[in-house]
Design an enzyme around this catalytic site. Structure first.
Site, PDB file in Angstrom:
ATOM      1  N   LYS A 145       8.183   1.389   2.829  1.00  0.00           N
ATOM      2  CA  LYS A 145       8.322   1.851   1.299  1.00  0.00           C
ATOM      3  C   LYS A 145       7.131   2.143   0.559  1.00  0.00           C
ATOM      4  CE  LYS A 145       9.952  -2.078  -0.218  1.00  0.00           C
ATOM      5  NZ  LYS A 145      10.388  -3.363  -0.680  1.00  0.00           N
ATOM      6  N   ALA A 161       2.891  -5.958   7.201  1.00  0.00           N
ATOM      7  CA  ALA A 161       1.785  -5.563   6.657  1.00  0.00           C
ATOM      8  C   ALA A 161       1.945  -5.249   5.112  1.00  0.00           C
ATOM      9  CB  ALA A 161       1.121  -4.210   7.484  1.00  0.00           C
ATOM     10  N   VAL A 196       0.481  -2.665   3.576  1.00  0.00           N
ATOM     11  CA  VAL A 196       0.798  -1.433   3.455  1.00  0.00           C
ATOM     12  C   VAL A 196       2.190  -0.899   3.707  1.00  0.00           C
ATOM     13  CG1 VAL A 196       0.189  -0.572   5.777  1.00  0.00           C
ATOM     14  CG2 VAL A 196      -0.322   0.819   3.864  1.00  0.00           C
ATOM     15  N   TYR A 197       2.894  -1.732   4.239  1.00  0.00           N
ATOM     16  CA  TYR A 197       4.470  -1.394   4.645  1.00  0.00           C
ATOM     17  C   TYR A 197       5.124  -1.695   3.417  1.00  0.00           C
ATOM     18  CZ  TYR A 197       3.084  -1.928   9.567  1.00  0.00           C
ATOM     19  OH  TYR A 197       2.521  -1.691  10.772  1.00  0.00           O
ATOM     20  N   ASN A 198       4.654  -2.380   2.402  1.00  0.00           N
ATOM     21  CA  ASN A 198       5.258  -2.697   1.343  1.00  0.00           C
ATOM     22  C   ASN A 198       6.927  -3.946   1.627  1.00  0.00           C
ATOM     23  OD1 ASN A 198       3.499  -1.903  -0.846  1.00  0.00           O
ATOM     24  ND2 ASN A 198       4.256   0.028  -0.132  1.00  0.00           N
TER      25      ASN A 198
END
Length: 112
Positions: free
Chosen positions: A32, A61, A63-65
């Site tokens: 996302k 992670a 960073v993937y939200n």
């Protein structure tokens, strides 16, 4: 739900703990752009089902939200926390690892 009786091989770590060698990830396909966007119901459902089928190593992670979805799936799976191996990765708070861990645990809704 009918179980498939998946037998995922374990890797023994130097400290004696064993880690499932195969994880179910919430990464690239579920990425996302905006952490404040609505939760992906399909990700929660897919991850819940994966855990119930035997994927007890769940990987995310920041960073993937998708850490909130991963946490919701863990809760929905009703699998005891001590039966799961949950991993995540940090980027934005890399210089302050304890703070990054606390932030991820909060998003995941986990104590450890």
């Amino acid at each position: 739900m009918a179980g498939l009786d998946i037998k995922i091989p374990l890797m023994k770590m130097p400290d004696g703990h064993s880690v499932p060698m195969l994880a179910y990830g919430t990464g690239t396909a579920w990425y996302k752009k905006d952490a404040n966007s609505s939760m992906h119901k399909s990700l929660i459902e897919a991850t819940t089902k994966a855990a119930q089928l035997g994927y007890v190593h769940l990987d995310g992670a920041e960073v993937y939200n998708t850490e909130p979805e991963l946490g919701a799936a863990i809760k929905a799976s009703k699998i005891p926390r001590d039966k799961l191996f949950v991993t995540t990765k940090v980027t934005t708070n890399i210089k302050e690892i304890p703070r990054a861990i606390d932030a991820s645990l909060q998003k995941l809704g986990l104590d450890y």
